[in-house]
Design a protein around this motif. Structure first.
Motif, mmCIF file in Angstrom:
data_model
loop_
_atom_site.group_PDB
_atom_site.id
_atom_site.type_symbol
_atom_site.label_atom_id
_atom_site.label_comp_id
_atom_site.label_asym_id
_atom_site.label_seq_id
_atom_site.Cartn_x
_atom_site.Cartn_y
_atom_site.Cartn_z
ATOM 1 N N TRP A 1 0.841 -1.172 -0.059
ATOM 2 C CA TRP A 1 -0.001 0.137 0.085
ATOM 3 C C TRP A 1 0.969 1.261 -0.147
ATOM 4 O O TRP A 1 1.704 1.272 0.920
ATOM 5 C CB TRP A 1 -0.976 0.135 1.118
ATOM 6 C CG TRP A 1 -2.035 -1.121 1.101
ATOM 7 C CD1 TRP A 1 -2.876 -1.075 0.221
ATOM 8 C CD2 TRP A 1 -1.701 -2.354 1.559
ATOM 9 N NE1 TRP A 1 -3.877 -2.193 0.576
ATOM 10 C CE2 TRP A 1 -3.004 -3.071 1.197
ATOM 11 C CE3 TRP A 1 -0.819 -3.048 2.366
ATOM 12 C CZ2 TRP A 1 -3.093 -4.506 1.493
ATOM 13 C CZ3 TRP A 1 -0.826 -4.363 2.426
ATOM 14 C CH2 TRP A 1 -2.145 -5.122 2.143
ATOM 15 N N SER B 1 -9.673 -1.962 5.184
ATOM 16 C CA SER B 1 -9.593 -3.086 5.870
ATOM 17 C C SER B 1 -9.172 -2.628 7.540
ATOM 18 O O SER B 1 -9.984 -3.431 8.189
ATOM 19 C CB SER B 1 -8.621 -3.816 5.424
ATOM 20 O OG SER B 1 -8.816 -4.373 4.066
ATOM 21 N N ARG C 1 -3.973 6.884 -1.309
ATOM 22 C CA ARG C 1 -2.817 6.258 -1.691
ATOM 23 C C ARG C 1 -1.975 7.525 -2.369
ATOM 24 O O ARG C 1 -2.248 8.177 -3.273
ATOM 25 C CB ARG C 1 -3.041 5.072 -2.585
ATOM 26 C CG ARG C 1 -3.386 3.920 -1.593
ATOM 27 C CD ARG C 1 -3.583 2.700 -2.487
ATOM 28 N NE ARG C 1 -4.397 1.756 -1.723
ATOM 29 C CZ ARG C 1 -4.901 0.573 -2.237
ATOM 30 N NH1 ARG C 1 -4.177 0.004 -3.375
ATOM 31 N NH2 ARG C 1 -5.689 -0.177 -1.502
ATOM 32 N N GLN D 1 -13.734 2.482 -1.447
ATOM 33 C CA GLN D 1 -13.814 1.184 -1.089
ATOM 34 C C GLN D 1 -15.040 0.973 -0.484
ATOM 35 O O GLN D 1 -15.528 1.475 0.253
ATOM 36 C CB GLN D 1 -12.577 0.611 -0.443
ATOM 37 C CG GLN D 1 -11.258 0.500 -1.359
ATOM 38 C CD GLN D 1 -10.166 -0.335 -0.521
ATOM 39 O OE1 GLN D 1 -10.393 -0.607 0.547
ATOM 40 N NE2 GLN D 1 -9.257 -0.890 -1.507
ATOM 41 N N GLU E 1 -15.344 -2.379 2.286
ATOM 42 C CA GLU E 1 -15.012 -3.555 2.993
ATOM 43 C C GLU E 1 -16.434 -4.278 3.213
ATOM 44 O O GLU E 1 -17.061 -3.880 3.582
ATOM 45 C CB GLU E 1 -14.238 -3.191 4.312
ATOM 46 C CG GLU E 1 -13.308 -4.241 4.968
ATOM 47 C CD GLU E 1 -12.152 -4.435 4.259
ATOM 48 O OE1 GLU E 1 -11.779 -3.602 3.244
ATOM 49 O OE2 GLU E 1 -11.327 -5.350 4.498
ATOM 50 N N PHE F 1 -2.703 -11.846 0.665
ATOM 51 C CA PHE F 1 -3.008 -10.717 1.738
ATOM 52 C C PHE F 1 -2.560 -11.086 3.069
ATOM 53 O O PHE F 1 -2.799 -12.267 3.323
ATOM 54 C CB PHE F 1 -4.559 -10.279 1.842
ATOM 55 C CG PHE F 1 -4.851 -9.832 0.258
ATOM 56 C CD1 PHE F 1 -4.412 -8.333 -0.029
ATOM 57 C CD2 PHE F 1 -5.763 -10.468 -0.507
ATOM 58 C CE1 PHE F 1 -4.847 -7.816 -1.190
ATOM 59 C CE2 PHE F 1 -6.088 -9.888 -1.818
ATOM 60 C CZ PHE F 1 -5.737 -8.735 -2.318
ATOM 61 N N PHE G 1 -3.925 -10.509 5.822
ATOM 62 C CA PHE G 1 -4.818 -10.499 6.735
ATOM 63 C C PHE G 1 -5.942 -11.463 6.353
ATOM 64 O O PHE G 1 -6.994 -11.693 6.949
ATOM 65 C CB PHE G 1 -5.657 -9.077 6.968
ATOM 66 C CG PHE G 1 -5.534 -8.200 5.844
ATOM 67 C CD1 PHE G 1 -4.781 -7.326 5.511
ATOM 68 C CD2 PHE G 1 -6.557 -8.284 4.731
ATOM 69 C CE1 PHE G 1 -4.713 -6.445 4.334
ATOM 70 C CE2 PHE G 1 -6.750 -7.719 3.762
ATOM 71 C CZ PHE G 1 -5.671 -6.465 3.342
ATOM 72 N N GLY H 1 -9.833 -7.970 -3.754
ATOM 73 C CA GLY H 1 -9.337 -8.994 -3.195
ATOM 74 C C GLY H 1 -10.508 -9.544 -1.909
ATOM 75 O O GLY H 1 -11.400 -8.943 -1.585
ATOM 76 N N GLY I 1 -10.871 -13.078 1.005
ATOM 77 C CA GLY I 1 -10.511 -14.356 1.760
ATOM 78 C C GLY I 1 -10.996 -14.565 3.114
ATOM 79 O O GLY I 1 -11.885 -13.783 3.571
ATOM 80 N N ALA J 1 -13.614 -9.006 2.093
ATOM 81 C CA ALA J 1 -13.581 -8.770 0.841
ATOM 82 C C ALA J 1 -13.489 -7.076 0.908
ATOM 83 O O ALA J 1 -14.101 -6.408 1.478
ATOM 84 C CB ALA J 1 -14.630 -9.276 -0.132
ATOM 85 N N GLY J 2 -12.764 -6.716 -0.257
ATOM 86 C CA GLY J 2 -12.664 -5.291 -0.612
ATOM 87 C C GLY J 2 -13.154 -5.132 -1.974
ATOM 88 O O GLY J 2 -13.001 -5.760 -2.858
#
Ligand code: DAH
Length: 341
Positions: free
Chosen positions: A156, A173, A198, A212, A214, A252, A254, A286, A288, A310-311
């Motif tokens: 990031w 996140s 960013r 985003q 989350e 990732f 996390f 992403g 998981g 998820a993002g």
């Protein structure tokens, strides 16, 4: 006496001509038709005249009085008209001009897009939870299983501040930790929408700020199947029942296991085109299964609880939906762009 009366009449009429206003008219009236006006003195003296003279002079004096009164009204009417003309000129109001249209405000396309995605999640039973845009190092990385000096932090491009350990969040996140700490040990089904920052080289695909969402579900029997089902259902609810999704293994810190998920390219429906670089797929985000350490940091016992996360890049989804080829349009405030939505 008759010539004297003629003189009185002429004087009065002459004095009336140059008068331009109400005040002038009033003093003229007092001077020429008032109690001590020359004409009125003639009326006063009628009694002293001879029988023969009286009717002649009386008639003439009355005639003059009517003439002066008529001249007075005519002049005052003329002055009124003049004043009216003047105000009409100076305060001209054109009632035929079309009115000024009100510009009615409406939602920014990013906001309405965000809301429609949130609505889909709400239908699936997810609640909105808000978390901060400015975070500590611990929330941005540490509690997400990236201790200081962990190389994954480089994934990031983060904006750091002058304040030690304080940075703008580069992803939503860290909100996972906030919502878990707020609800543990209750089960969670939440989405966390919000702005991320960013330190990017700005380009058609990258901005220094973007939204985003989350997604987080924590409970006793949450499986990878739930994650895949939720993401696939999201795609179908957003883009129609035939929308296909695919998952690719990824990393990732996390989540374990981690994946990236793609939606079928909307432009070519999987056939391959320039937008999807001839792969037929577009990467959305992403996801998981929440890492046991992250569950623990949130206050859940990983032996009992599991979860998926998820993002979602929401501008990304809007770009897909409306074939927008440059992400910079979203924050450029160009009405030519904004007016289209
Ligand atoms: N936070 C990640 C990013 O911004 C995206 C992401 C990956 C979010 C995996 C997740 C996840 O919740 O499980 O790059």
């Amino acid at each position: 006496m008759l010539p004297e009366l003629d003189q009185i009449e002429q004087n009065a009429l002459k004095a009336l001509e140059p008068i331009q206003d109400e005040a002038g008219l009033e003093s003229w009236r007092i001077a020429h038709l008032g109690r001590s006006a020359p004409l009125m003195l003639v009326f006063d003296q009628l009694g002293k005249l001879s029988k023969e003279e009286r009717p002649v002079i009386g008639r003439r004096a009355n005639e003059i009085k009517r003439a002066l009164e008529a001249a007075f009204s005519a002049r005052s009417e003329a002055l009124r008209q003049l004043a009216l003309q003047r105000t009409l000129q100076t305060e001209r109001l054109d009632v035929t001009l079309p009115g000024r249209a009100f510009t009615i405000g409406r939602l920014h396309p990013t906001t309405s897009n965000m809301r429609s995605i949130i609505r889909v999640f709400a239908d699936m039973g997810f609640q909105v939870y808000r978390s901060p845009e400015v975070e500590t190092d611990e929330y941005n990385f540490g509690l997400l299983n990236m201790p200081p000096h962990h190389p994954a932090r480089d994934m990031w491009a983060t904006f750091y501040t002058n304040m030690p350990n304080v940075s703008l969040r580069p992803h939503t996140s860290p909100g996972q930790i906030h919502v878990m700490r707020a609800y543990a040990p209750e089960p969670i089904r939440a989405i966390l929408p919000g702005m991320c920052y960013r330190y990017e080289q700005i380009s058609a695909r990258k901005e220094t700020q973007f939204y985003q969402i989350e997604v987080l579900a924590v409970g006793e029997n949450i499986t990878l199947g739930d994650l895949k089902g939720t993401v696939s259902d999201l795609a179908r609810r957003l883009f129609g029942p035939n929308m296909r999704t695919r998952f690719r293994a990824a990393y990732f810190p996390f989540t374990e296991p981690s994946a990236e998920y793609d939606f079928e390219c909307l432009l070519c429906h999987g056939k391959g085109c320039a937008v999807c670089a001839w792969t037929g797929w577009l990467e959305i985000g992403g996801c998981g299964m929440v890492h046991p350490i992250v569950l623990q940091n949130g206050g859940y016992d990983p032996a009992r609880f599991s979860g998926f996360a998820a993002g979602l890049g929401t501008e990304r989804i809007m770009m897909l939906k409306h074939h927008i080829e440059d992400i910079r349009y979203f924050w450029a405030n160009d009405m030519r762009f904004l007016d289209q939505f």
